[in-house]
Design an enzyme around this catalytic site. Structure first.
Site: not given
Ligand code: SAM
Length: 212
Positions: A95, A117, A121, A153, A192, A195
């Protein structure tokens, strides 16, 4: 991202030569791990790894570390790396909240945040990877002239990120609400997974670059 449990993923990652089970033990020693003095760029939340794997292939003179919270996602990136023999790419399952336990002051040259992400909220704002709390963490590990590059996006998350930058005493270097129609900022752009998916749906992609 839809998460499916992948049986054995955690164990496979622990045994893999491109990953680290106790990355905090390497704090301040990542150059030694790579065996050279090249710059280190990290991607936080790298998902299945398309972006960072392609970056590593195209830029052998740069070292890359992909950071991902979930084993079930990171395992897909490791599978893609089979037979590529990239010695400038490593991965950490963690994390990013604990990023300062893993990297020393000034150890990182650049941070990529792609389609992070949104945590819509308000009470979850500090979990967003472009929040002032995270910018404060990046401030501790990024070289003085280092930059962050962020793509999304998501309008609300982008707006929020533009506002957080001055709040955290960072500076906006450049930004666009429509990356794929911005010749300058789109030069050399590597898509990505998200993307590719969202731009195929017609969503404009936003990007910002910030430093201190
Ligand atoms: N970067 C990739 C893409 O653009 O296709 C994946 C986007 S996905 C919406 C967000 C990724 O970030 C997920 O795989 C999630 O598990 C990871 N993630 C979210 N919060 C995180 C954190 N605090 N530490 C590490 N990874 C995290």
């Amino acid at each position: 991202m839809r998460l499916r449990n992948v049986p054995g993923a955690r164990e496979a990652i622990a045994e893999h030569s491109m990953t680290f089970t106790e990355p905090e033990k390497n704090k301040g020693q990542w150059k030694e791990i790579f065996g050279n003095d090249r710059p280190i760029r990290i991607e936080i939340g790298m998902g299945k790894g398309n972006f960072i794997i392609q970056m590593a292939q195209e830029n052998p003179e740069i070292n890359y570390i992909g950071i991902e919270k979930y084993s079930s996602v990171l395992i897909r990136a490791l599978e893609k790396c089979e037979e590529l023999e990239l010695d400038n790419l490593k991965f950490i399952r963690m994390d990013a909240e604990y990023i300062c336990d893993v990297f020393e002051k000034d150890e990182v040259d650049r941070i990529y945040l792609n389609f992070s992400d949104p945590w819509p909220k308000d009470r979850h704002a500090k979990r967003r990877l472009t929040s002032r709390q995270f910018l404060g963490r990046y401030d501790q590990i990024l070289k003085p002239d280092g930059i962050i590059e962020f793509k999304t996006d998501n309008d609300q998350l982008f707006e929020f990120s533009l506002e957080e930058i001055p709040e955290a005493n960072w500076k906006l270097v450049d930004s666009t609400w429509d990356l794929h129609n911005n010749e300058e900022l789109c030069k050399g752009n590597i898509m990505t997974e998200y993307e590719a998916k969202f731009s195929a749906m017609g969503n404009p992609i936003h990007k910002l670059i910030a430093n201190r």
